[in-house]
Design a protein around this motif. Sequence first.
Motif, short mmCIF file in Angstrom:
data_model
loop_
_atom_site.label_atom_id
_atom_site.label_comp_id
_atom_site.label_asym_id
_atom_site.label_seq_id
_atom_site.Cartn_x
_atom_site.Cartn_y
_atom_site.Cartn_z
N SER A 1 0.83 -1.21 0.00
CA SER A 1 0.00 0.00 0.00
C SER A 1 0.86 1.25 0.00
CB SER A 1 -0.94 0.01 1.21
OG SER A 1 -0.30 0.43 2.40
N ILE A 2 2.04 1.18 0.58
CA ILE A 2 2.96 2.32 0.58
C ILE A 2 3.53 2.54 -0.82
CG2 ILE A 2 5.18 3.16 1.46
CD1 ILE A 2 4.49 1.68 4.10
N ASN A 3 3.84 1.46 -1.50
CA ASN A 3 4.43 1.56 -2.85
C ASN A 3 3.39 1.87 -3.92
OD1 ASN A 3 6.99 0.96 -1.88
ND2 ASN A 3 6.72 -1.24 -2.13
N LYS A 4 2.20 1.24 -3.81
CA LYS A 4 1.17 1.41 -4.84
C LYS A 4 -0.21 1.51 -4.17
CE LYS A 4 3.75 -1.04 -8.44
NZ LYS A 4 3.75 -2.15 -9.44
N PRO A 5 -0.55 2.68 -3.63
CA PRO A 5 -1.80 2.81 -2.88
C PRO A 5 -3.07 2.75 -3.72
CG PRO A 5 -0.71 4.93 -3.11
CD PRO A 5 0.26 3.91 -3.61
N ALA A 6 -2.97 2.99 -5.03
CA ALA A 6 -4.19 3.07 -5.85
C ALA A 6 -5.02 1.80 -5.79
CB ALA A 6 -3.82 3.39 -7.30
N TYR B 1 -10.92 5.96 15.41
CA TYR B 1 -10.14 5.56 14.26
C TYR B 1 -9.02 6.58 14.02
CZ TYR B 1 -13.08 1.73 12.53
OH TYR B 1 -13.75 0.54 12.38
N ALA B 2 -7.81 6.07 13.73
CA ALA B 2 -6.67 6.94 13.44
C ALA B 2 -5.68 6.20 12.54
CB ALA B 2 -5.99 7.38 14.73
N PRO B 3 -6.10 5.81 11.33
CA PRO B 3 -5.25 5.01 10.46
C PRO B 3 -4.02 5.79 10.01
CG PRO B 3 -7.16 5.80 9.25
CD PRO B 3 -7.39 6.14 10.69
N ASN B 4 -2.90 5.07 9.87
CA ASN B 4 -1.63 5.73 9.55
C ASN B 4 -0.99 5.30 8.24
OD1 ASN B 4 -1.50 7.30 11.95
ND2 ASN B 4 -0.83 5.51 13.11
N SER B 5 -1.51 4.27 7.59
CA SER B 5 -0.95 3.82 6.31
C SER B 5 -2.05 3.87 5.25
CB SER B 5 -0.42 2.39 6.44
OG SER B 5 -1.50 1.47 6.58
N PRO B 6 -1.67 3.87 3.96
CA PRO B 6 -2.70 3.80 2.93
C PRO B 6 -3.60 2.58 3.09
CG PRO B 6 -0.62 4.46 1.96
CD PRO B 6 -0.32 4.09 3.38
N TYR B 7 -3.01 1.44 3.51
CA TYR B 7 -3.83 0.25 3.74
C TYR B 7 -4.86 0.48 4.84
CZ TYR B 7 -5.16 -4.09 6.04
OH TYR B 7 -5.87 -5.08 6.67
N SER B 8 -4.40 0.91 6.01
CA SER B 8 -5.33 1.07 7.13
C SER B 8 -6.35 2.18 6.85
CB SER B 8 -4.57 1.34 8.42
OG SER B 8 -3.75 2.47 8.33
N ALA B 9 -5.94 3.22 6.13
CA ALA B 9 -6.89 4.27 5.78
C ALA B 9 -7.99 3.74 4.86
CB ALA B 9 -6.16 5.44 5.11
N SER B 10 -7.60 2.88 3.92
CA SER B 10 -8.60 2.32 3.00
C SER B 10 -9.55 1.38 3.73
CB SER B 10 -7.91 1.60 1.84
OG SER B 10 -7.25 0.42 2.27
N LYS B 11 -9.04 0.63 4.71
CA LYS B 11 -9.91 -0.24 5.50
C LYS B 11 -10.81 0.56 6.43
CE LYS B 11 -10.29 -4.06 5.68
NZ LYS B 11 -11.25 -4.94 4.95
N ALA B 12 -10.30 1.65 6.97
CA ALA B 12 -11.13 2.52 7.81
C ALA B 12 -12.28 3.09 6.99
CB ALA B 12 -10.28 3.65 8.40
N ALA B 13 -11.97 3.49 5.76
CA ALA B 13 -13.02 4.02 4.87
C ALA B 13 -14.08 2.96 4.60
CB ALA B 13 -12.39 4.49 3.56
#
Length: 355
Positions: free
Chosen positions: A91-96, A155-167
Amino acid sequence: MKTILVTGGAGFIGSNFILDWYQAEPNSQVVNLDKLNYAANLANLATVAQQSNYHFVHADIGDSARLQYVLSHYQPDCIVNFAAESHVDRSINKPAAFIETNVTGTFVLLEAVRQYWQSLGADKKEHFRFLHVSTDEVYGSLTSTEPAFSETTAYAPNSPYSASKAASDHLVRAWHHTYGLPVITTNCSNNYGAFQFPEKLIPLMIVQALADKPLPVYGNGLNVRDWLYVSDHCAAIRLVLAKGKVGHSYNIGGRNEQKNIDVVTQICELLDELHPRVDGVSYKKQMTFVSDRLGHDWRYAIDASKLETELGWRAQETFATGLRKTVIWYLHNQAWLKQIQTGEYQSYLSQHKGN
């Protein structure tokens, strides 16, 4: 015959869940919908693939027309949504891809399920459930002394992965409160066990150790995670699906907090015992510290009191017993490992050789 639709059922947790489900509900019908990305593997389900009450559908949760057909054709009584991109480094390398699957895909799935649910007769509509499987990473990071995450933790996501799961979690909640869709969300800690793709810590260390390659440990290795054996997770999901309260979320954790360095050390010690190096030297020799992950969360810890108190669930495996079973499984399934150590997996390793 009860019918369950499992999205992402060819992945690590999804395939374990389907196998576990058949042990508990052998006469039910399972529909496995999966787009078969790099980490999916239908070989995980070889023991049930020929059963008349198992059906595989190659499809993406972002394909609305395909979803509508599957829902109308199979008429599921419940849905468990595992479909997600899940690896933080990717998710850090390719968040899309994480936004596309975890956010947009969840939205498309919810809309298709809402339309299907609204079309059901009164009795089937009342008993229908949509269970969304999520992660503890949506809660962010803890210090060494802070209390574990509960269902009321902000909720306080810190990575693109966790932010996408929070959404995706927020979308599921909104579809319940706005439309009445009978949803339940589970947030689990780090899973491990059979069939896990070797980009995650435990199988990666086993694979690297057996290949006499470096065992890379991020930073100083002191980051802490709570570990949950996958069969315990599957049992919890079945229980929440059967008895959980609609509109609620349930944290699922193993109460097994471990420092990353200790996890790698224990893997080395088990391999020293079960599959010693030819030269007799400990696998610990291969351990090496590498540059830390960007935005690396310090600690995750799950408070599963709600699940334990309300529904009577408790993890059956300690980290020691679960890790031993996991190492033994990988040692006994070298053919499975060889089959997946091509293509995407090798590309991933190549991208990270600098670390």
